[in-house]
Write an enzyme that holds these catalytic residues in place. Structure first.
Site, PDB file in Angstrom:
ATOM      1  N   ASP A   6      -8.209  94.609 107.807  1.00 16.97           N
ATOM      2  CA  ASP A   6      -7.245  95.193 106.873  1.00 16.97           C
ATOM      3  C   ASP A   6      -7.036  94.225 105.714  1.00 16.97           C
ATOM      4  OD1 ASP A   6      -5.327  97.222 106.042  1.00 16.97           O
ATOM      5  OD2 ASP A   6      -3.808  95.716 106.448  1.00 16.97           O
ATOM      6  N   SER A   7      -6.488  94.758 104.631  1.00 15.61           N
ATOM      7  CA  SER A   7      -6.168  93.906 103.492  1.00 15.61           C
ATOM      8  C   SER A   7      -5.059  92.909 103.853  1.00 15.61           C
ATOM      9  CB  SER A   7      -5.701  94.773 102.326  1.00 15.61           C
ATOM     10  OG  SER A   7      -4.620  95.580 102.749  1.00 15.61           O
ATOM     11  N   TYR A  38      -4.663  95.530  98.290  1.00 15.77           N
ATOM     12  CA  TYR A  38      -5.867  96.105  97.705  1.00 15.77           C
ATOM     13  C   TYR A  38      -5.534  97.334  96.838  1.00 15.77           C
ATOM     14  CZ  TYR A  38      -9.173  93.520 100.783  1.00 15.77           C
ATOM     15  OH  TYR A  38      -9.932  92.575 101.426  1.00 15.77           O
ATOM     16  N   GLY A  39      -4.437  98.012  97.182  1.00 12.00           N
ATOM     17  CA  GLY A  39      -4.103  99.300  96.541  1.00 12.00           C
ATOM     18  C   GLY A  39      -4.179  99.311  95.021  1.00 12.00           C
ATOM     19  N   CYS A  69      -7.898  99.664 107.010  1.00  6.91           N
ATOM     20  CA  CYS A  69      -7.290  99.833 105.684  1.00  6.91           C
ATOM     21  C   CYS A  69      -7.858 101.096 105.032  1.00  6.91           C
ATOM     22  CB  CYS A  69      -7.617  98.607 104.851  1.00  6.91           C
ATOM     23  SG  CYS A  69      -7.015  98.676 103.173  1.00  6.91           S
ATOM     24  N   ASN A  70      -6.992 102.040 104.708  1.00  8.34           N
ATOM     25  CA  ASN A  70      -7.451 103.272 104.049  1.00  8.34           C
ATOM     26  C   ASN A  70      -8.105 102.975 102.713  1.00  8.34           C
ATOM     27  OD1 ASN A  70      -6.241 105.922 105.399  1.00  8.34           O
ATOM     28  ND2 ASN A  70      -4.880 104.183 105.743  1.00  8.34           N
ATOM     29  N   THR A  71      -7.503 102.024 101.983  1.00  9.61           N
ATOM     30  CA  THR A  71      -8.013 101.736 100.638  1.00  9.61           C
ATOM     31  C   THR A  71      -9.448 101.206 100.737  1.00  9.61           C
ATOM     32  OG1 THR A  71      -5.739 101.213 100.028  1.00  9.61           O
ATOM     33  CG2 THR A  71      -7.460 100.492  98.516  1.00  9.61           C
ATOM     34  N   CYS A 201      -2.015 105.405 104.638  1.00  7.81           N
ATOM     35  CA  CYS A 201      -1.935 103.974 104.333  1.00  7.81           C
ATOM     36  C   CYS A 201      -1.383 103.313 105.590  1.00  7.81           C
ATOM     37  CB  CYS A 201      -1.000 103.738 103.149  1.00  7.81           C
ATOM     38  SG  CYS A 201      -0.605 101.997 102.898  1.00  7.81           S
ATOM     39  N   THR A 202      -1.942 102.156 105.913  1.00  7.27           N
ATOM     40  CA  THR A 202      -1.573 101.486 107.166  1.00  7.27           C
ATOM     41  C   THR A 202      -0.077 101.190 107.282  1.00  7.27           C
ATOM     42  OG1 THR A 202      -2.145  99.465 106.009  1.00  7.27           O
ATOM     43  CG2 THR A 202      -3.773 100.355 107.543  1.00  7.27           C
ATOM     44  N   HIS A 203       0.596 101.035 106.142  1.00  6.99           N
ATOM     45  CA  HIS A 203       2.014 100.669 106.186  1.00  6.99           C
ATOM     46  C   HIS A 203       2.928 101.859 106.470  1.00  6.99           C
ATOM     47  CE1 HIS A 203       0.384  97.130 104.362  1.00  6.99           C
ATOM     48  NE2 HIS A 203       1.560  96.580 104.146  1.00  6.99           N
TER      49      HIS A 203
HETATM   50  N1  DGL Z   1      -3.843  98.582 103.985  1.00  5.59           N
HETATM   51  C1  DGL Z   1      -3.752  99.373 102.783  1.00  5.59           C
HETATM   52  C2  DGL Z   1      -4.081 100.839 103.083  1.00  5.59           C
HETATM   53  O1  DGL Z   1      -4.114 101.289 104.214  1.00  5.59           O
HETATM   54  C3  DGL Z   1      -2.416  99.256 102.119  1.00  5.59           C
HETATM   55  C4  DGL Z   1      -2.070  97.875 101.641  1.00  5.59           C
HETATM   56  C5  DGL Z   1      -2.804  97.420 100.393  1.00  5.59           C
HETATM   57  O2  DGL Z   1      -2.603  97.978  99.312  1.00  5.59           O
HETATM   58  O3  DGL Z   1      -3.589  96.481 100.544  1.00  5.59           O
HETATM   59  O4  DGL Z   1      -4.336 101.595 102.175  1.00  5.59           O
END
Ligand code: DGL
Length: 283
Positions: A6-7, A38-39, A69-71, A201-203
Site C-alpha cells: 500500500d502507499s 499516492y492519490g 492500494c486502489n490508486t 480507497c483503503t482508508h
Molecule cells: N491507499 C490509497 C487507496 O486505496 C489511498 C491513500 C493514498 O492516496 O495514498 O487509494
C-alpha cells in the site's frame, strides 16, 4: 510469503481481512509511507513507485503480492503485468483489490471479458468513492463496463478524506465532507436510485459508518477487504504454486515501511486493530 502493498497504512484494513481469513499464512506488509499519499500524484509517478514497491517485496522473497492500494492497482497494475513483471520477475505475480470488486459487482469472472446472457448483474447502479487518481484512471467504470454494460457507474473523488483519516480527525469533523461527497455522487444520477457503493480507497472502511449515514437508506456498501480475502483464497486454490506452506498455527505478519518506523507504527494500529511493529526497509 505473500506480500501486501500500500502507499501507506490504509492497506492494513485489507491485510487485516487477509489474516483473519488465513491466520496461518505468512504475510509481509509494505507501506510506502515515504511517498504517501499516492492519490494526488500523476500516473507516471504512481507507476514508478508501485514498481519500486514490488521490487522490494519480491526482493524479500514474496512470490505473490496483493496491491491493497486502489490508486496503485487502478493506475499501475495492468501496465506492470503486461510489460515489466514477466521480464523483471518471471514466475511471480501481482493481484489487486479492483478485480474482486469488479467481479462482485458484475458477477463475471475476470478472465471472461464477456457478460453471460442468462445472469443479469446486480446492482444496476453503482457509485464509486475513491481518490482523484483512481477516479481519473477510469479503471472501475471501464472494467465494469466491459463485463456488465447495463450497470451504470458514477464516480466521486473524495480528496479530503485520506488527510482527515491520517490525522485521526473526529467523526464530527469528517461527516460534513462525507455528506457532501455522497450528495455530489447521488446528484450525478438525476433521480435514478442508487443500488450500491464501493468504498474504493483503503482508508474509507474506517468511515464506512459515515457513508452509511450519508447515503439514502437501502444502499449497499460493498466491502473491499472481505471480498479481497475471499478472492485471494480462491486464487491460491487455483494456483497452489503461489501458496506459501500453511504453518498450521497463527503467524504474525511482518510490517515494513519506507518511512520512519516509529510514527508509522503508532498510527497504523488503528487500521490493523492491534499493534503493528514496523521496521524501516531501506531502498
Ligand atoms: N491507499 C490509497 C487507496 O486505496 C489511498 C491513500 C493514498 O492516496 O495514498 O487509494
Amino acid at each position: 510469503m505473500i506480500g501486501v502493498f500500500d502507499s501507506g497504512h490504509g492497506g492494513l484494513t485489507v491485510l487485516r481481512a487477509l489474516v483473519e481469513a488465513a491466520p496461518d499464512r505468512p504475510f509481509v506488509y509494505l507501506g510506502d509511507h515515504a511517498s504517501a499519499p499516492y492519490g494526488p500524484r500523476d500516473e507516471e509517478e504512481i507507476y514508478r513507485l508501485t514498481v519500486a514497491g514490488m521490487d522490494r517485496l519480491f526482493g524479500q522473497g514474496c512470490r505473490l503480492v496483493v496491491i491493497a492500494c486502489n490508486t496503485a492497482a487502478a493506475v499501475a497494475l495492468r501496465r506492470m503485468q503486461q510489460t515489466w513483471l514477466p521480464t523483471a520477475w518471471p514466475g511471480r505475480n501481482v493481484l489487486g483489490v479492483l478485480v474482486p470488486m469488479v467481479e462482485a459487482i458484475t458477477r463475471v469472472p475476470w478472465m471472461t471479458e464477456a457478460p453471460p446472457s442468462d445472469r443479469p448483474p446486480e446492482p444496476r447502479t453503482v457509485g464509486i468513492f475513491a481518490t482523484r487518481a483512481t477516479v481519473s484512471s477510469g479503471s472501475f467504470p471501464r472494467e465494469i463496463g466491459k463485463r456488465a454494460p447495463d450497470v451504470r457507474v458514477v464516480q466521486q473523488a473524495c480528496p479530503d478524506l485520506v488527510p482527515f483519516i491520517e490525522r485521526g480527525a473526529s467523526d464530527a469533523e469528517m461527516a460534513p465532507s462525507v455528506r457532501r461527497y455522497a450528495a455530489e455522487l447521488t446528484d450525478q444520477l438525476g433521480g435514478e436510485p442508487l443500488d450500491a457503493v464501493v468504498l474504493g480507497c483503503t482508508h474509507y472502511p474506517l468511515v464506512a459508518h459515515l457513508f452509511a449515514e450519508a447515503l439514502p437508506p437501502g444502499v449497499e456498501v460493498l466491502c473491499q477487504p472481505s471480498l479481497t480475502a475471499k478472492s485471494l483464497e480462491h486464487y491460491l486454490e487455483r494456483h497452489p504454486e503461489y501458496a506459501p506452506e500453511r504453518l498450521g498455527r497463527p503467524v504474525e505478519p511482518r510490517f515494513f515501511t519506507t518511512g520512519a518506523a516509529e510514527p508509522v507504527g503508532a498510527l497504523a494500529g488503528r487500521f490493523f486493530g492491534r499493534p503493528t511493529p514496523f521496521e524501516t526497509l531501506s531502498p
